[in-house]
Design an enzyme around this catalytic site. Structure first.
Site: not given
Length: 324
Positions: A77-78, A138, A168
């Site tokens: 995402t980042t 999401h 993660s």
């Protein structure tokens, strides 16, 4: 009632009565990060994010020019936010100027998280966002607001190998909710993951919905994998740029953006090493390793095999394959 937490998405103080009434009728399970997660439209959510989704579904009005980034939690995402923000703003904020917003602002503050914003600020006016509007979510394809499905907006979906994604998420959970995860063994977490019972899950359904949507409507949904993005970043960035309508003419521009948005560059910035986001999440929680195949440091061979077998079972016949 959720256990006390400093992270907004794991709390329930802002729930409306409508959400509380709905929650009381939904299937629930013990979660990794919260006391309970709830199943809505086939996916599992915290109470807070469920309310954000409900509000988003009711009020978000997509524009044809919108760009929406989608993935499972902890699936790049980042990085994706950084890359696409830099792409669409490369003339407004040239990397070569040395004054890029990404140098002083965490990517999550530059690209709003739809259900998060709608939970924290249900009256937020998305029309004030600069053109083209860039957002992320999401949400499953099924749960997207109807205006998103019916408009010509672009969806970029990023999928990550489930073992890396699980690991993660596992480490992220330990940072976000150490008390909740302290007595939750990894074997139990793998079992819950493979059953789809984690925040945002099931992984398999989420991925397949967007995979098939990308095959049915390739002009609307672009499917990329974290692994290919790591393997050939410049190639994939150019593919994303073409898809969202801002292709490159200069190779140097591509290289500059790739370098600026790399894990190595972003993770060293002070803004990503210190402080918290408004929702209570520490910015350094988003930068652990960013590796492909890093799951081997955390998962035993037997647990990895459990996830592999589930992947083969769920994705069989779809044409979708994962490396590592």
């Amino acid at each position: 009632m959720s256990s006390p937490s400093s992270v907004d998405y794991l709390r329930d103080e802002k729930l409306t009565q409508e959400t509380r009434d709905l929650i009381s009728s939904l299937p629930s399970e013990k979660g990794w990060l919260v006391s309970k997660i709830y199943q809505f439209q086939g996916c599992w959510h915290t109470e807070a994010l469920l309310q954000g989704i409900l509000t988003c579904q009711k009020h978000f009005e997509a524009k044809d020019s919108d760009i929406i980034l989608v993935n499972n939690p902890k699936s790049g995402t980042t990085w994706l936010k950084s890359l696409v923000f830099a792409l669409i703003n490369r003339h407004k904020f040239p990397v070569s100027s040395g004054k890029h917003p990404l140098l002083v602002t965490n990517p999550h503050l530059l690209v709003p998280f739809l259900e998060g914003v709608y939970y924290e600020s249900p009256d937020f006016d998305f029309s004030v966002l600069p053109f083209p509007r860039l957002m992320n979510t999401h949400m499953s394809h099924l749960s997207l607001p109807e205006s998103v499905k019916n408009s010509s907006c672009k969806i970029v979906y990023c999928c990550r190998n489930p073992k890396d994604m699980f690991v993660s998420l596992w480490h992220f959970g330990k940072k976000l909710a150490p008390q909740e995860t302290a007595d939750y063994p990894i074997e139990k977490a793998v079992e819950a993951f493979c059953q789809g019972k984690f925040i945002g899950g099931p992984f398999w359904d989420h991925v397949l919905e967007y995979w098939y949507a990308s095959l049915e409507n390739p002009n609307k949904v672009l499917f990329v994998t974290y692994e290919e993005l790591k393997k050939q970043t410049e190639v994939e960035v150019k593919r994303i740029a073409e898809f969202i309508g801002c292709g490159f003419t200069e190779e140097e521009e591509v290289r500059e953006i790739v370098k600026l948005c790399s894990f190595e560059s972003l993770s060293k910035l002070e803004v990503n090493r210190q402080g918290k986001l408004p929702n209570g999440i520490e910015t350094n929680a988003f930068f652990r390793k960013g590796e492909v195949g890093g799951w081997s440091d955390t998962l035993s061979e037997s647990l990895a095999e459990v996830i592999d077998r589930t992947t083969e079972d769920k994705f069989g016949g779809s044409g979708l394959r994962f490396s590592c």
